[in-house]
Each structure stands twice: as structure tokens, then as C-alpha cells.
Design an enzyme around this catalytic site. Structure first.
Site, PDB file in Angstrom:
ATOM      1  CB  CYS A 135     -14.633   6.162  58.438  1.00 31.11           C
ATOM      2  SG  CYS A 135     -13.279   7.477  58.128  1.00 31.11           S
ATOM      3  CG  HIS A 171     -15.605   3.097  56.095  1.00 32.35           C
ATOM      4  ND1 HIS A 171     -15.923   4.097  55.180  1.00 32.35           N
ATOM      5  CD2 HIS A 171     -14.185   3.246  56.367  1.00 32.35           C
ATOM      6  CE1 HIS A 171     -14.801   4.940  55.046  1.00 32.35           C
ATOM      7  NE2 HIS A 171     -13.779   4.192  55.918  1.00 32.35           N
ATOM      8  CE  LYS A 227      -9.387   0.995  53.068  1.00 35.91           C
ATOM      9  NZ  LYS A 227      -8.761   1.842  53.754  1.00 35.91           N
ATOM     10  CD  GLN A 243      -9.972  -2.485  56.169  1.00 29.44           C
ATOM     11  OE1 GLN A 243      -9.289  -3.213  56.196  1.00 29.44           O
ATOM     12  NE2 GLN A 243     -10.009  -1.193  55.943  1.00 29.44           N
ATOM     13  CG  ASP A 261     -17.004  -1.584  52.546  1.00 32.30           C
ATOM     14  OD1 ASP A 261     -16.078  -1.979  51.936  1.00 32.30           O
ATOM     15  OD2 ASP A 261     -17.144  -0.660  53.311  1.00 32.30           O
TER      16      ASP A 261
HETATM   17  N1  PLP Z   1     -15.012   0.742  53.540  1.00 31.73           N
HETATM   18  C1  PLP Z   1     -14.131   0.159  54.550  1.00 31.73           C
HETATM   19  C2  PLP Z   1     -14.684  -1.081  55.335  1.00 31.73           C
HETATM   20  C3  PLP Z   1     -12.934   0.756  54.704  1.00 31.73           C
HETATM   21  O1  PLP Z   1     -11.899   0.461  55.802  1.00 31.73           O
HETATM   22  C4  PLP Z   1     -12.497   2.012  54.032  1.00 31.73           C
HETATM   23  C5  PLP Z   1     -11.384   2.653  54.134  1.00 31.73           C
HETATM   24  O2  PLP Z   1     -10.869   2.636  55.225  1.00 31.73           O
HETATM   25  C6  PLP Z   1     -13.581   2.411  52.993  1.00 31.73           C
HETATM   26  C7  PLP Z   1     -14.791   1.639  52.875  1.00 31.73           C
HETATM   27  C8  PLP Z   1     -13.297   3.517  52.152  1.00 31.73           C
HETATM   28  O3  PLP Z   1     -12.060   3.138  51.437  1.00 31.73           O
HETATM   29  P1  PLP Z   1     -11.681   4.310  50.326  1.00 31.73           P
HETATM   30  O4  PLP Z   1     -11.134   5.425  51.237  1.00 31.73           O
HETATM   31  O5  PLP Z   1     -10.475   3.542  49.758  1.00 31.73           O
HETATM   32  O6  PLP Z   1     -12.641   4.579  49.331  1.00 31.73           O
END
Ligand code: PLP
Length: 404
Positions: free
Chosen positions: A361, A119, A222, A199, A196
Site C-alpha cells: 500500500c 501508506h 496491529k 506502525q 499516522d
Molecule cells: N498506515 C500504515 C503505516 C499502515 O501500515 C497501515 C496498515 O497496514 C495503515 C495505515 C492502514 O491501517 P488500517 O488498514 O488498519 O486502517
């Protein structure tokens, strides 16, 4: 017939929109009544600025904040509760690591390694850190099935590597990564492993203390919790070496005219008035998830994903991206020949089916996959087989209408 794992009526939004088929939980989840009530109750009975007042209500707010941290730490398998830092979410957690550990330790000639499936939140901070430091930014490529090419990754992790950053579960493909092995590769050269977990935490049981990674980031919204709260978990040994991220109230021990000393963990990394409402809501969310059980949630999602992949894959012109269902979480990303994902998602919306269309993203991943965008359906504990069949029927109808 696979029913939803929990009653839809637990989720006020789903009750308010009875015909909605919500297949966008990877973007954000719906919230159970228990979470909404916990937040209302906090504001109706406890609200005050914590850590600051000598009066009883402020102490109660401090206690609510701390109690929430304890519950969330337990849920994540974090024994040392003070090593769970509250942030706004995964994005802020990863930026925190890049700005503190990264800026302190990454120098010209060093290397940072990420993967092609990240992401942007786990890609851009490292890319920009490397540009600023004069360090090398390297991207590990994926196999044709959308999994990390492990020999390729291992070859990139050289002795000058300081950080290896990778997702636990891909938001765009659903791939579940072997993070313990990646962490071992990082540690073999003395690099830190940054994971990260945005998910992963909502969908599979995560026990931070046995993952082997050095930093783990996640987002509350999430995983049934509110927006604006999430966290970063690390070890005391690492957090103690890091400079603070932001400066202000609560994060100081003593402010002199010329110098300032820092508060103990976790406060050193939580400058300013904290998001107590968010912490209380997230604590209620993890209680809800624990009551249902993460292994049941994962099994439920795998059954729905398996069905969706099979049925979508049988439609003419439809290609599902990513690995087989047994190696993924609740995400199905697909493309339809001759149909733009945005047009498709608009037609699905007319059938009250909410899916996401776009690059998710993950532009570096889309570029390498040779597609500008995909349509993504993501499943959670409130989805059912009826959602899958409605999706497949609507995709079939829409593709016939749109294909040219
Ligand atoms: N990393 C992953 C794999 C994500 O799916 C997301 C959000 O879609 C993020 C990071 C960013 O999360 P946040 O927007 O809650 O900071």
C-alpha cells in the site's frame, strides 16, 4: 540465542500452527489469549447497547466501553480521555481528519504536504482533498536510505501550507521518523501536523501529549487487539472546532426539525452503535503490551531486525531497503535479483514462513525506489532468532531455485 519475548503459547493461533513462522505482524498481529478471553467475557456477561438503556446491563456496557477508553488513553499518554476518538482504525481516522478539518480549512491555493513513504491511507485522502479543493498536493522525497529528506521537506512547507501529513514509522521500510521536528516545521507556518501511528504504537512507547503533533491515528489489530477498532487522538481545542464526521445516533445533543446540535467529545465523532467488543479487546491488548513493556519489545525487535538485515544482506543478489537497524522498527523489506517477491513468498509459504510480498500500500514509494514490489518480513514480540534463521535459509534456497 534470542528467544521470543513472550511464550508462543500465549497466542492460541501460534499454538494451533506450531510450525508457522509468522513474519507479517506489520499487516496484522496475532492475538493473545487475554484479548480473546476479554472479548468472549464481554459477550457472555456484559453485552447490551451502551448509552441507551436505563437498565443495569446497558450501564455495564457503557462502563466497559468507557473503562476501555480510559485504559487505552493512559497507554497512549493522553491525559484528556475524551480526546481519544474510537474509529475503525488508522484509515478511518485519517479520512475523518481529511473530511472534517481538511474540508473546513483547505481552500484553493492552499497546500498539503505528505512524504514519499506514506501508506495509501495517509496519501490518497490528502491527494483527493486537494483535487476537490483546488489546493496544491506536494510530496517530500526520501534519501537513498529511505529516510525523509528533511531540508527538502522544510522547503515544501510554505506559508500557504495547511496540513503536513507523515507517518511515525514506515510500514514498507521500517524507518522511524523524527516526528517532533516535522511537527515544529508544520507549526512554524500555522499548519496542522497529522501523524499516522499505525506502525509505531505497537512497537515503540508513544506519549501523545509530548509528541507535538495535532492528530495521531492508530489501528488496534496491529497491536494485539481485534480488527475493526482503532483511534484518533487530538486536542480538545482542535476537535471542538471540527464539524462531525458522520451523522446519526449518539453524536447529537438535540435534533430539531430544522437544526441539530452536537454531543460533547468524544461522542460527537462516534455516530451509531459503538464497537464495544473492539474497545474491550484493545484495552486487554494494551494491558498485555504494558505488562511486557514497550522498551523491551522495541529492543527485542531491533535485535531480530539487525540479525535479519545482516544475514539477508550477505546472501548473493539480496538487497535490503531502508535505513540501518538502529533507525528502524521491526520491518525488513528486501528484493532478490531476478526473483519476483510473489514467487519468493509462495516458496516461503511452502516452508511455513508467512511474509508479505507486494507494494505494501505504498505505490508512490515503490515507484520512486525503482521496484514494483518487495518481500517484507516483520517481527514482533512472539518472534525469535529461530524465525530469522529459518527465513534466511528459506530465502537462500528459494532464490537459488527461482533466480534466472
Ligand atoms: N498506515 C500504515 C503505516 C499502515 O501500515 C497501515 C496498515 O497496514 C495503515 C495505515 C492502514 O491501517 P488500517 O488498514 O488498519 O486502517
Amino acid at each position: 540465542m534470542i528467544d521470543s519475548l513472550v511464550p508462543r503459547s500465549d497466542f492460541p493461533l501460534l499454538a494451533t500452527h506450531p510450525i508457522l513462522r509468522y513474519l507479517d505482524s506489520a499487516a496484522t498481529s496475532q492475538k493473545p489469549r487475554a484479548v480473546i478471553d476479554a472479548i468472549s467475557n464481554y459477550y457472555e456477561t456484559v453485552n447490551a447497547n451502551p448509552h441507551r438503556g436505563a437498565y443495569a446491563l446497558s450501564a455495564a456496557a457503557t462502563e466497559a466501553y468507557q473503562h476501555s477508553r480510559d485504559g487505552i488513553a493512559t497507554f497512549l499518554g493522553v491525559a484528556d480521555t475524551d480526546t481519544l476518538i474510537f474509529t475503525r482504525g488508522t484509515t478511518e481516522s485519517l479520512n475523518l481528519v481529511a473530511a472534517t478539518w481538511g474540508r473546513t480549512n483547505v481552500r484553493a491555493g492552499d497546500r498539503v504536504v505528505v512524504t514519499r513513504m506514506e501508506h495509501h491511507a495517509n496519501f490518497v485522502p490528502w491527494q483527493q482533498l486537494c483535487l476537490a479543493a483546488g489546493a496544491e498536493f506536494r510530496i517530500a522525497e526520501l534519501t537513498p536510505l529511505g529516510e525523509i529528506d528533511m531540508p527538502g521537506l522544510a522547503a515544501l512547507i510554505t506559508p500557504n501550507t495547511k496540513i503536513v501529513a507523515f507517518g511515525h514509522v514506515s510500514n514498507a521500510l521500517g524507518t522511524i521518523n523524527d516526528i517532533a521536528t516535522i511537527a515544529q516545521l508544520a507549526h512554524a507556518v500555522g499548519a496542522v501536523a497529522v501523524c499516522d501511528g499505525a506502525q509505531a504504537v505497537p512497537h515503540i512507547a508513544v506519549t501523545f501529549d509530548s509528541l507535538g503533533v495535532d492528530f495521531y491515528a492508530f489501528s488496534g489489530h496491529k497491536m494485539l487487539g481485534p480488527m475493526g477498532i482503532g483511534g484518533l487522538v487530538s486536542s480538545r481545542a482542535i476537535l471542538d472546532t471540527m464539524p462531525p464526521y458522520q451523522m446519526g445516533g449518539d453524536m447529537i445533543a438535540m435534533v430539531g426539525d430544522a437544526q441539530t446540535s452536537w454531543n460533547v467529545l468524544p461522542h460527537k465523532f462516534e455516530a451509531g452503535t459503538p464497537n464495544v467488543e473492539g474497545a474491550v479487546g484493545l484495552a486487554a491488548a494494551v494491558e498485555y503490551l504494558s505488562d511486557v513493556g514497550l522498551s523491551r519489545i522495541h529492543a527485542h525487535e531491533m535485535a531480530l531486525v539487525d540479525m535479519a538485515m545482516r544475514m539477508l544482506g550477505e546472501l548473493p543478489g539480496v538487497r535490503v531497503l531502508g535505513p540501518p537497524s538502529e533507525r528502524r522498527s521491526g520491518v525488513v523489506s528486501f528484493v532478490v535479483d531476478g526473483v519476483h517477491p510473489h514467487d519468493l513468498s509462495q516458496l516461503l509459504d511452502a516452508d511455513s514462513i508467512a511474509v508479505r510480498a507486494g507494494h505494501h500500500c505504498a505505490q508512490p514509494l515503490m515507484r520512486a525506489s525503482g521496484v514494483p514490489a518487495t518481500t517484507r518480513a516483520s517481527f514482533y514480540l512472539y518472534n525469535s532468532e529461530a524465525d530469522v534463521t529459518a527465513l534466511v535459509t528459506a530465502v537462500e534456497r528459494a532464490s537459488r531455485k527461482l533466480a534466472h
